[in-house]
Design a protein around this motif. Structure first.
Motif, PDB file in Angstrom:
ATOM      1  N   SER A   1       0.981  -8.788   3.881  1.00  0.00           N
ATOM      2  CA  SER A   1       1.482  -7.556   4.492  1.00  0.00           C
ATOM      3  C   SER A   1       0.304  -6.704   4.969  1.00  0.00           C
ATOM      4  O   SER A   1      -0.855  -6.977   4.615  1.00  0.00           O
ATOM      5  CB  SER A   1       2.301  -6.771   3.473  1.00  0.00           C
ATOM      6  OG  SER A   1       1.440  -6.272   2.463  1.00  0.00           O
ATOM      7  N   ALA A   2       0.613  -5.651   5.722  1.00  0.00           N
ATOM      8  CA  ALA A   2      -0.436  -4.726   6.175  1.00  0.00           C
ATOM      9  C   ALA A   2      -1.215  -4.197   4.970  1.00  0.00           C
ATOM     10  O   ALA A   2      -2.449  -4.204   4.952  1.00  0.00           O
ATOM     11  CB  ALA A   2       0.190  -3.584   6.962  1.00  0.00           C
ATOM     12  N   LEU A   3      -0.487  -3.770   3.932  1.00  0.00           N
ATOM     13  CA  LEU A   3      -1.140  -3.232   2.732  1.00  0.00           C
ATOM     14  C   LEU A   3      -2.037  -4.284   2.079  1.00  0.00           C
ATOM     15  O   LEU A   3      -3.193  -4.006   1.727  1.00  0.00           O
ATOM     16  CB  LEU A   3      -0.088  -2.745   1.724  1.00  0.00           C
ATOM     17  CG  LEU A   3      -0.658  -2.066   0.482  1.00  0.00           C
ATOM     18  CD1 LEU A   3      -1.198  -0.676   0.824  1.00  0.00           C
ATOM     19  CD2 LEU A   3       0.389  -1.971  -0.622  1.00  0.00           C
TER      20      LEU A   3
ATOM     21  N   LYS B   1      -4.917  -1.037  -4.298  1.00  0.00           N
ATOM     22  CA  LYS B   1      -3.637  -0.671  -3.684  1.00  0.00           C
ATOM     23  C   LYS B   1      -3.637   0.813  -3.292  1.00  0.00           C
ATOM     24  O   LYS B   1      -3.212   1.179  -2.194  1.00  0.00           O
ATOM     25  CB  LYS B   1      -2.504  -0.964  -4.676  1.00  0.00           C
ATOM     26  CG  LYS B   1      -1.133  -0.985  -4.055  1.00  0.00           C
ATOM     27  CD  LYS B   1      -0.069  -1.394  -5.077  1.00  0.00           C
ATOM     28  CE  LYS B   1       0.453  -2.783  -4.783  1.00  0.00           C
ATOM     29  NZ  LYS B   1       1.474  -3.236  -5.740  1.00  0.00           N
TER      30      LYS B   1
ATOM     31  N   ALA C   1      -3.489   2.108   0.522  1.00  0.00           N
ATOM     32  CA  ALA C   1      -2.382   2.973   0.946  1.00  0.00           C
ATOM     33  C   ALA C   1      -2.929   4.223   1.629  1.00  0.00           C
ATOM     34  O   ALA C   1      -2.412   4.662   2.667  1.00  0.00           O
ATOM     35  CB  ALA C   1      -1.521   3.336  -0.264  1.00  0.00           C
TER      36      ALA C   1
ATOM     37  N   LEU D   1      -4.160   3.288   5.110  1.00  0.00           N
ATOM     38  CA  LEU D   1      -3.057   3.111   6.070  1.00  0.00           C
ATOM     39  C   LEU D   1      -2.443   4.450   6.465  1.00  0.00           C
ATOM     40  O   LEU D   1      -2.048   4.647   7.614  1.00  0.00           O
ATOM     41  CB  LEU D   1      -1.990   2.173   5.500  1.00  0.00           C
ATOM     42  CG  LEU D   1      -2.354   0.687   5.522  1.00  0.00           C
ATOM     43  CD1 LEU D   1      -1.315  -0.132   4.764  1.00  0.00           C
ATOM     44  CD2 LEU D   1      -2.478   0.165   6.962  1.00  0.00           C
TER      45      LEU D   1
ATOM     46  N   ALA E   1       1.462   4.423   7.348  1.00  0.00           N
ATOM     47  CA  ALA E   1       2.018   4.353   5.994  1.00  0.00           C
ATOM     48  C   ALA E   1       3.399   3.678   5.992  1.00  0.00           C
ATOM     49  O   ALA E   1       3.704   2.879   5.120  1.00  0.00           O
ATOM     50  CB  ALA E   1       2.093   5.754   5.394  1.00  0.00           C
TER      51      ALA E   1
ATOM     52  N   SER F   1       3.427  -0.315   5.864  1.00  0.00           N
ATOM     53  CA  SER F   1       2.629  -0.987   4.830  1.00  0.00           C
ATOM     54  C   SER F   1       3.157  -2.369   4.461  1.00  0.00           C
ATOM     55  O   SER F   1       2.386  -3.285   4.188  1.00  0.00           O
ATOM     56  CB  SER F   1       2.610  -0.154   3.545  1.00  0.00           C
ATOM     57  OG  SER F   1       1.995   1.066   3.794  1.00  0.00           O
TER      58      SER F   1
ATOM     59  N   VAL G   1      -4.356  -1.421  11.638  1.00  0.00           N
ATOM     60  CA  VAL G   1      -4.479  -1.991  10.282  1.00  0.00           C
ATOM     61  C   VAL G   1      -5.914  -2.503  10.079  1.00  0.00           C
ATOM     62  O   VAL G   1      -6.523  -2.275   9.027  1.00  0.00           O
ATOM     63  CB  VAL G   1      -3.471  -3.148  10.054  1.00  0.00           C
ATOM     64  CG1 VAL G   1      -3.738  -3.842   8.715  1.00  0.00           C
ATOM     65  CG2 VAL G   1      -2.037  -2.627  10.107  1.00  0.00           C
TER      66      VAL G   1
END
Ligand SMILES: Nc1ncnc2c1ncn2[C@@H]1O[C@H](COP(=O)(O)OP(=O)(O)OP(=O)(O)O)[C@@H](O)[C@H]1O
Ligand SMILES: [Mg+2]
Length: 233
Positions: A106-108, A126, A130, A133, A139, A142, A157
Motif C-alpha cells: 500500500s501507499a503507507l 507507521k 502516516a 503522507l 492521508a 494510505s 507517495v
C-alpha cells in the motif's frame, strides 16, 4: 536556511569517465559546484549532457573518477563502502522518473519500507509514514495500492517516501518525465512546498523549461560541463 559555514554538497573538479570497450566517454568534464542547505535547484540540459551522472554523484550513488565530493563537510572518498551506504541512507532521499513504488505494498507500506530497512520499529515507521503522507496531501489514500493511484499521486507517495527518512537532500532525476503538464506542475510545487516547510534541499532534473519558474537556482549542463549557473533574484 542554515548558518553552517560549509556547503551541503561540494563538488570540486569532478570528472566521470565511462569505459565502453576501447572508447572512453567523458560524461562529466570538471564540474565544480557548491549546493547550500535549503536550496531548491534544477539541473537542465539536453539528453546526454550528464544530468543523471551528476545526480548519481550528488546523491552518493556513484563516485567521480577524478575530483572530490564533500557532503556536509565530509570528504566522501574517505568513507568505506558500507559507511558510505549507511551515510547515504540517512542523508539522501531519492525520487525517480518511474516512481519505483512496490506494487504489492500500500501507499503507507511503501513509505514505511525504507524506514524498516533502516531498522526502525514497525509502529514508529507507521507513524512517520502516516505523517509523511499527510504532508503530501495523501492521508486518505494510505491504504491504496499503487495501481489505485494516479501518476501524480504515485509521485507524491514517492516524495513522501523520500522525505520520511528526514534526509538533508532529496535528489529527483526527471521526476515529472512520466507525468502530464498539470501533474508535473503539481509535483514541482509540492517539492517546493516541502523545501520551504522543512528546509530540505532539493535538486531535480528536467527537460521542461516551464518547470524552471519555481526554482531558486538553475544549472544548465551541456556536454559534461556547467554552461550557466543562475541564481534567481
Ligand atoms: N553507465 C554508463 N555507462 C556508459 N556510459 C554512460 C553510463 N551512464 C551514462 N553514460 C553516458 O554518459 C553521458 C551522459 O549521460 P547521462 O545519463 O548522465 O545524461 P542525461 O543528461 O541524464 O541524459 P537524459 O536527458 O537522456 O537522461 C551519455 O553520453 C551517456 O551515454
Ligand atoms: Mg538522465
Amino acid at each position: 536556511m542554515t548558518t553552517s559555514a560549509h556547503p551541503l554538497v561540494r563538488l570540486d573538479a569532478v570528472h566521470r569517465q565511462f569505459h565502453l570497450g576501447e572508447t572512453v566517454l567523458d560524461a562529466l568534464k570538471g564540474v565544480s559546484l557548491d549546493i547550500h542547505a535549503g536550496e531548491f535547484l534544477a539541473v537542465w540540459g539536453p539528453s546526454g549532457s550528464g544530468k543523471s551522472t551528476l545526480m548519481n554523484i550528488l546523491g552518493l550513488v556513484d563516485a567521480p573518477t577524478a575530483g572530490a565530493v564533500w557532503f556536509d563537510g565530509r570528504p566522501t572518498q574517505t568513507l568505506a563502502d558500507d559507511a558510505l551506504t549507511e551515510f547515504r541512507g540517512s542523508q539522501v532521499g531519492f525520487v525517480f522518473q518511474s516512481f519505483n513504488l512496490v506494487p504489492v505494498l500500500s501507499a503507507l507500506e511503501n513509505v514505511m519500507l525504507p524506514l524498516q530497512i533502516r531498522g526502525m520499529a514497525e509502529h514508529e515507521a507507521k507513524a512517520r509514514a502516516a505523517t509523511a503522507l499527510l504532508d503530501v496531501g495523501l492521508a486518505k489514500f494510505s491504504a491504496n495500492y499503487p495501481d489505485k493511484l494516479s501518476g501524480g499521486q504515485r509521485q507524491r507517495v514517492a516524495i513522501a517516501r523520500a522525505l520520511a527518512v528526514h534526509p538533508k537532500l532529496v535528489i529527483a532525476d526527471e521526476p515529472t518525465a512520466n507525468l502530464d503538464s498539470e501533474n508535473s506542475r503539481m509535483v514541482v510545487e509540492l517539492m517546493r512546498e516541502m523545501n520551504r516547510a522543512k528546509g530540505v534541499t532539493f535538486v531535480f532534473t528536467t527537460h521542461d523549461p516551464r518547470l524552471l519558474d519555481h526554482v531558486d537556482r538553475k544549472i544548465l549542463l551541456r556536454d559534461g560541463r556547467i554552461e550557466t549557473d543562475e541564481v534567481m533574484a
